[in-house]
Design an enzyme around this catalytic site. Sequence first.
Site, short mmCIF file in Angstrom:
data_model
loop_
_atom_site.label_atom_id
_atom_site.label_comp_id
_atom_site.label_asym_id
_atom_site.label_seq_id
_atom_site.Cartn_x
_atom_site.Cartn_y
_atom_site.Cartn_z
N TYR A 187 -7.66 -0.13 -5.57
CA TYR A 187 -7.14 0.89 -4.66
C TYR A 187 -6.32 0.25 -3.53
CZ TYR A 187 -6.95 4.81 -1.40
OH TYR A 187 -6.50 5.78 -0.53
N LYS A 209 -2.31 0.96 -2.99
CA LYS A 209 -1.79 1.60 -1.77
C LYS A 209 -0.86 0.65 -1.00
CE LYS A 209 -2.41 5.23 -0.62
NZ LYS A 209 -1.73 6.49 -1.02
#
Length: 341
Positions: free
Chosen positions: A169, A173
């Site tokens: 993640y 991002k």
Amino acid sequence: MSMSTSYKVCVIGGAGYIGSWLVKQLLEKGYTVHATLRNLDDVTKVSLLKSLPDADARLVLFEADIYNPIEYEHAIEGCEFVFHVATPLQHNENSQYKNITEAAIAGAKSIAECCLKSGTVKRLIYTASVVAASPLKEDGSGFGNVVEETCWTPLSLSFACSNAYRKAYVDSKTLAEREILSYGNQKNGGLEVVTLACGLVGGDALLPFTSSSVAVFISQLTNSATEYQLLRFLEELVGKIPIVHIDDVCDAHIFCMEKPSISGRFLCASSYVSSAEIATYFQQNYPIFQVKPEYLDGPKREIVWGSTKLEEKGFEYKYCTKMILDDCIRCARKRGGTDFQ
């Protein structure tokens, strides 16, 4: 308002926690909204959006998936502003991408290209995350003194309280935000790019269940090990926990749309607190939950939240720490049934 509400805007990822609230606020302000969902046969999500005030007159739904980003072209067509709120959280093993990081970068690139191709989009606003703005030093020797827009998470490091999912993640991002920003750095026919690196988002919700981020906020009350580890992971990654209310997040997105001209990276959080400070607030104000002593003890760091770029542009946060935490509990009680009272 500084612009005509006759404008069409597109929300990529309109059925999620932030996306649905953003669609609601845009409709309330009189905009025509194109919103994308992964599946238009998902009755719950479609009904949620179609039930919003003025949705029948000014909301158009499109089916599009970040794993097939060319699908966004039709939704973006004719819009002046695009909000890219979607992010892949679970990998589609049957896709052309090897992981969610590849998918997120390809999605960011394709959406930016669709904006350029449209000939109408003035500004692309990306919902980024503070996980991309860690003040950890590149050499692994600890934290810098300040968190602000020049901080970029050093992806070569291993992070405390991490696992493969959390690392993926952070990678997705961080790299997707850099990809989006690169389109604002080019002489590309006038497309402005804004990224809003948001803190942990709490408050109310349109969703019929407790959102994952609100669940992280209240993990010291529910004693959910998974969510509490996420809270601690964010703290170990960013020094303390940047937090922000859903209302302020969506107001910030619309603020960045309505400015005559704005571009670049902005951190979006109204408070910067430790997990122990959150636990102490709950202990003092919600004694019914009997907060465990181990939650009250944690790292005490002197790192300063130094981001003021958004306020310098004229944005004002409406929600303080107390209001955010109170609204998280109120939301969970409303959504969580008898097991969270």
